[in-house]
Structure formats: structure tokens, C-alpha cells
Design an enzyme around this catalytic site. Structure first.
Site, PDB file in Angstrom:
ATOM      1  N   ASP A 168      -2.221  -0.577   5.763  1.00 37.98           N
ATOM      2  CA  ASP A 168      -2.581  -0.028   7.169  1.00 37.98           C
ATOM      3  C   ASP A 168      -4.180   0.491   7.107  1.00 37.98           C
ATOM      4  O   ASP A 168      -4.507   0.717   8.327  1.00 37.98           O
ATOM      5  CB  ASP A 168      -1.607   1.182   7.448  1.00 37.98           C
ATOM      6  CG  ASP A 168      -1.863   2.310   6.603  1.00 37.98           C
ATOM      7  OD1 ASP A 168      -2.360   3.314   7.066  1.00 37.98           O
ATOM      8  OD2 ASP A 168      -1.915   2.302   5.444  1.00 37.98           O
ATOM      9  N   ASP A 227       0.894  -1.068   0.015  1.00 39.36           N
ATOM     10  CA  ASP A 227      -0.257  -0.090   0.019  1.00 39.36           C
ATOM     11  C   ASP A 227       1.050   1.130   0.144  1.00 39.36           C
ATOM     12  O   ASP A 227       2.093   1.132   0.315  1.00 39.36           O
ATOM     13  CB  ASP A 227      -0.862   0.068   1.261  1.00 39.36           C
ATOM     14  CG  ASP A 227      -1.680   1.168   1.470  1.00 39.36           C
ATOM     15  OD1 ASP A 227      -2.438   1.725   0.655  1.00 39.36           O
ATOM     16  OD2 ASP A 227      -1.532   1.844   2.602  1.00 39.36           O
ATOM     17  N   ILE A 228       0.288   2.334  -0.327  1.00 36.79           N
ATOM     18  CA  ILE A 228       1.066   3.589  -0.307  1.00 36.79           C
ATOM     19  C   ILE A 228       1.071   4.509   1.063  1.00 36.79           C
ATOM     20  O   ILE A 228       1.938   4.576   1.827  1.00 36.79           O
ATOM     21  CB  ILE A 228       0.747   4.581  -1.601  1.00 36.79           C
ATOM     22  CG1 ILE A 228       1.257   3.678  -2.789  1.00 36.79           C
ATOM     23  CG2 ILE A 228       1.690   5.705  -1.386  1.00 36.79           C
ATOM     24  CD1 ILE A 228       0.979   4.534  -3.996  1.00 36.79           C
ATOM     25  N   ASP A 229      -0.163   5.035   0.993  1.00 36.53           N
ATOM     26  CA  ASP A 229      -0.395   6.026   2.263  1.00 36.53           C
ATOM     27  C   ASP A 229      -0.458   5.398   3.699  1.00 36.53           C
ATOM     28  O   ASP A 229      -1.279   4.528   3.661  1.00 36.53           O
ATOM     29  CB  ASP A 229      -1.579   6.992   2.074  1.00 36.53           C
ATOM     30  CG  ASP A 229      -1.520   7.632   0.674  1.00 36.53           C
ATOM     31  OD1 ASP A 229      -0.838   8.563   0.646  1.00 36.53           O
ATOM     32  OD2 ASP A 229      -2.041   7.219  -0.354  1.00 36.53           O
ATOM     33  N   LYS A 263      -8.729  -4.617  -3.503  1.00 40.92           N
ATOM     34  CA  LYS A 263      -7.190  -4.999  -3.732  1.00 40.92           C
ATOM     35  C   LYS A 263      -7.137  -6.494  -3.768  1.00 40.92           C
ATOM     36  O   LYS A 263      -6.145  -6.821  -4.575  1.00 40.92           O
ATOM     37  CB  LYS A 263      -6.484  -4.404  -2.595  1.00 40.92           C
ATOM     38  CG  LYS A 263      -6.402  -2.564  -2.694  1.00 40.92           C
ATOM     39  CD  LYS A 263      -5.273  -2.284  -1.443  1.00 40.92           C
ATOM     40  CE  LYS A 263      -5.646  -0.733  -1.138  1.00 40.92           C
ATOM     41  NZ  LYS A 263      -4.426  -0.418  -0.299  1.00 40.92           N
ATOM     42  N   GLY A 265      -5.528   2.505  -3.091  1.00 42.19           N
ATOM     43  CA  GLY A 265      -6.700   3.295  -3.675  1.00 42.19           C
ATOM     44  C   GLY A 265      -6.315   4.390  -4.442  1.00 42.19           C
ATOM     45  O   GLY A 265      -7.381   4.925  -4.981  1.00 42.19           O
ATOM     46  N   ASN A 269      -9.131   0.226   3.450  1.00 42.54           N
ATOM     47  CA  ASN A 269      -9.153  -0.670   2.264  1.00 42.54           C
ATOM     48  C   ASN A 269      -8.355  -1.562   1.947  1.00 42.54           C
ATOM     49  O   ASN A 269      -8.364  -2.101   0.775  1.00 42.54           O
ATOM     50  CB  ASN A 269      -9.065   0.613   1.097  1.00 42.54           C
ATOM     51  CG  ASN A 269      -7.759   1.168   1.216  1.00 42.54           C
ATOM     52  OD1 ASN A 269      -7.224   1.280   2.202  1.00 42.54           O
ATOM     53  ND2 ASN A 269      -7.517   1.845   0.037  1.00 42.54           N
TER      54      ASN A 269
END
Length: 259
Positions: free
Chosen positions: A209, A10-12, A186, A45, A212
Site C-alpha cells: 500500500d 507488506d505489513i503496515d 523490496k 520496511g 516503498n
């Protein structure tokens, strides 16, 4: 392929800190994974145009975007799951009556159905990206959209959830909710990639984290929740690492034996 794995990030709040910075330890760990022959991918997302810089910095060409609705493998689109446009049009009409703005998103851009709104600015600015939705209330017409954003205070999305069975609603900000195709996640996007690559379940890993990430962390055998994740997310994962600000990616990769 017995010694190689595929790892989805994931990114954020996972790759990036809450200040949207990429820790040096994370960048080094990603390149070490690649040196060892592992497949590194992103599962986010965000829209594809919202993380081009990250893909370039980390040299990643495989990703799951829009929470599974737009999937790219080695630069090639292999899966796309657009929103139900007639239902989205009805939802937008209702949202206008409620003074809840909507942003329409395809793989290239995003447009708002209102010229300006404080909720749009407040939430989008937290992403610290170079894109900001301009005004085009007809952007949904004649094109595939993979996600939309509904802007409303917490709890007010319930009325839309009850009326629009065609969509899932996932809150990502106190004043904004993702609108996704029903059942999209995802986990489904990741499945499309691993089907092509052929990695067995025991060689699949995922780090996340947010809410989503729940389906992804539940579906992937070797899942890792960040230390900064909510308890609900941590319970969905097999492992819990340190927070993103505390070298959580490096620690997690060492913990599961990939580094």
C-alpha cells in the site's frame, strides 16, 4: 510446484490496519494459503526486531526486511546490503547542524544520535511496537547498518537527496524518512528469495500500500494494491483490492484466484 505460488505481504496498511491490528479474516486467509501449499512471506520496511510477533503469530519464517536490505529464507539470512558508513557519517554531521535527528538500525537494534526528540517519539509511536531507540551516537561504528531514519518535516529531505547520491530517501511519516542504500528495494530482496525457490513470474504475488512498495508492485507480475493505498501505488499494481480495514487481503486473494 505448478499449483503453488509465493505471496509477499507488506505489513503496515496491508497485513495490519492503521490501528496496527491484524484482521481475523487476514489471519485465516494466511493459514489457508499455507494449508494449500503456498509459500507465504513478508516484505516490509520494518527491521526484523519490529515484527517478530507477527512472524510468530502467522508462522512465517521467510521475509524481506528493511525494504530489501536484509533478507531471510526459512530462518537463514541469504542477502544483506548495508549502508555506506562513511557517507552516513557525513550525512549525520549535516543533520546535526540542521537539528535533524538520525536513528541507526542494524538487524538487532536501533539507536538514536540524540538523547530525545519529539519527531522520533511522534513517528516511532505510530508503529505501536515494543522497541524504542535509546541513545548511542556511535552505534554506526564497527557494525553493518541496513537502514537509518532521518527526522525532518516534509520537503527538508531534498537537501540530503541532492548531496548524498549513495542513498535513497523514502518518506514513511510526516516527520521521518527512511535512508536506504542507493537502488535498494523490496523488489531486489524478493528477487533473492524467488531465485532460491524457483517460482516462475506467473506464480509470484505481492500485496502492498505504501510508496516503498512501488518497485515491488511494478516488478511482480501479480501485484495487488490495497484500497487504502495512494493513487500512485494503485497505478503501479496490476490489481486493486479493498482497504485493509474492509477485509482487503481476503478479498484480494479471492480476486486473483488464490483462495
Amino acid at each position: 510446484m505448478t499449483n503453488q505460488s509465493v505471496i509477499f505481504f507488506d505489513i503496515d496498511g496491508t497485513l495490519l490496519t492503521h490501528e496496527k491490528e491484524l484482521p481475523a479474516s487476514t489471519k485465516e486467509a494466511i493459514f489457508k494459503l499455507k494449508e494449500l501449499g503456498h509459500e507465504v512471506a513478508i516484505a516490509t520496511g520494518r527491521a526484523p526486531f519490529m515484527f517478530e510477533d507477527i512472524r510468530e503469530e502467522l508462522d512465517i519464517r521467510t521475509f524481506v526486511s528493511y525494504n530489501g536490505q536484509y533478507v531471510v529464507l526459512n530462518g537463514e539470512v541469504i542477502y544483506a546490503n548495508p549502508l555506506n558508513i562513511p557517507a552516513l557519517e557525513r550525512l549525520t554531521e549535516k543533520a546535526l547542524l540542521n537539528r535533524h535527528p538520525v536513528v541507526f538500525m542494524d538487524h538487532e537494534d536501533m539507536k538514536a544520535n540524540v538523547p530525545e526528540h519529539a519527531y522520533i517519539r511522534e513517528s516511532i509511536e505510530t508503529l505501536k511496537i515494543n522497541h524504542f531507540p535509546t541513545h548511542d551516537p556511535n552505534y554506526y561504528k564497527g557494525r553493518d547498518l541496513y537502514q537509518s531514519l532521518l527526522f525532518c518535516p516534509e520537503g527538508e529531505e531534498k537537501q540530503y537527496e541532492q548531496e548524498f547520491a549513495e542513498f535513497d530517501f523514502v518518506r514513511w511519516h510526516p516527520v521521518s524518512v527512511d535512508i536506504l542504500p542507493k537502488g535498494g528495494s523490496k523488489a531486489i530482496g524478493i528477487e533473492k528469495i524467488v531465485e532460491r525457490l524457483g517460482f516462475p513470474k506467473e506464480r509470484q504475488y505481492a500485496f502492498g500500500d505504501g510508496l516503498n512498495d512501488l518497485e515491488m508492485l511494478s516488478a511482480i507480475e501479480n501485484s495487488v494494491a490495497m484500497g487504502n493505498a495512494e493513487d500512485r501505488v494503485k497505478k503501479a499494481a496490476k490489481h486493486v483490492t479493498k482497504s485493509v480495514e474492509d477485509n482487503g487481503i481476503l478479498h484480494g486473494l479471492q480476486m486473483v484466484g488464490l483462495l
